[in-house]
Design an enzyme around this catalytic site. Structure first.
Site, PDB file in Angstrom:
ATOM      1  N   ASP A   5      10.862 -54.233  29.956  1.00  0.00           N
ATOM      2  CA  ASP A   5       9.954 -53.833  31.022  1.00  0.00           C
ATOM      3  C   ASP A   5       9.640 -52.350  30.878  1.00  0.00           C
ATOM      4  O   ASP A   5      10.558 -51.534  30.730  1.00  0.00           O
ATOM      5  CB  ASP A   5      10.595 -54.113  32.380  1.00  0.00           C
ATOM      6  N   ILE A   6       8.361 -52.005  30.906  1.00  0.00           N
ATOM      7  CA  ILE A   6       7.971 -50.600  30.844  1.00  0.00           C
ATOM      8  C   ILE A   6       8.302 -49.963  32.190  1.00  0.00           C
ATOM      9  O   ILE A   6       7.898 -50.464  33.244  1.00  0.00           O
ATOM     10  CB  ILE A   6       6.474 -50.454  30.513  1.00  0.00           C
ATOM     11  N   ASP A  22      -3.444 -50.123  29.739  1.00  0.00           N
ATOM     12  CA  ASP A  22      -3.605 -51.259  28.821  1.00  0.00           C
ATOM     13  C   ASP A  22      -3.384 -50.831  27.375  1.00  0.00           C
ATOM     14  O   ASP A  22      -2.763 -51.553  26.589  1.00  0.00           O
ATOM     15  CB  ASP A  22      -4.990 -51.885  28.973  1.00  0.00           C
ATOM     16  N   GLU A  49       3.779 -55.985  32.861  1.00  0.00           N
ATOM     17  CA  GLU A  49       4.261 -54.992  31.894  1.00  0.00           C
ATOM     18  C   GLU A  49       5.575 -55.421  31.252  1.00  0.00           C
ATOM     19  O   GLU A  49       6.316 -54.607  30.741  1.00  0.00           O
ATOM     20  CB  GLU A  49       4.422 -53.623  32.562  1.00  0.00           C
TER      21      GLU A  49
END
Length: 134
Positions: A5-6, A22, A49
């Site tokens: 996960d960012i 994006d 994300e």
């Protein structure tokens, strides 16, 4: 299974815009792909994300080694994220390793990986956390 996960992606999008967000997702996806090397390993986007990585025939130590390699590689990209604590884009990663007895469904392994991801985030983000289902 790894869940990647960012960290602070909403803040990133609010600061730099959704198009830049994006582009960053695509850059992180390429970085993930470059860090999984075996023929049977695969990665895919899993929601906004988040990414899921399947590492068949990988023990807990191997899964955490891949997770750490990805975490460090994303940090080395040096993608600016000024509002974040480290000033650049980071990821948190949860790992779940299934040895085939307690976890009798794919859903239980996915759930364990998701819980490990949230433990990594709760531990301060830019972390990896693993769990073993025996």
């Amino acid at each position: 299974i790894l869940f990647v996960d960012i960290d602070h992606v909403e803040l990133y999008n609010d600061t730099y815009g959704h198009q830049t967000g994006d582009d960053t997702l695509a850059t992180v996806a390429r970085c993930i792909s470059e860090n999984i090397r075996r023929p049977g390993d695969s990665a895919a986007r899993y929601g906004g994300e988040e990414f899921v990585i399947v590492l068949p025939h990988t023990d807990a130590a191997g899964a955490l080694a891949v997770a750490e390699a990805i975490r460090k590689a994303v940090a080395r990209l040096g993608i600016e994220h000024a509002p974040a604590a480290l000033g650049h884009v980071t990821v948190s990663i949860g790992a779940a390793t299934w040895q085939g007895q307690v976890a009798d469904t794919v859903a239980s392994v996915i759930r364990a990986a998701d819980e490990a991801l949230y433990s990594a985030k709760a531990g301060g983000r830019n972390k990896t956390f693993g769990t073993i289902l025996v």
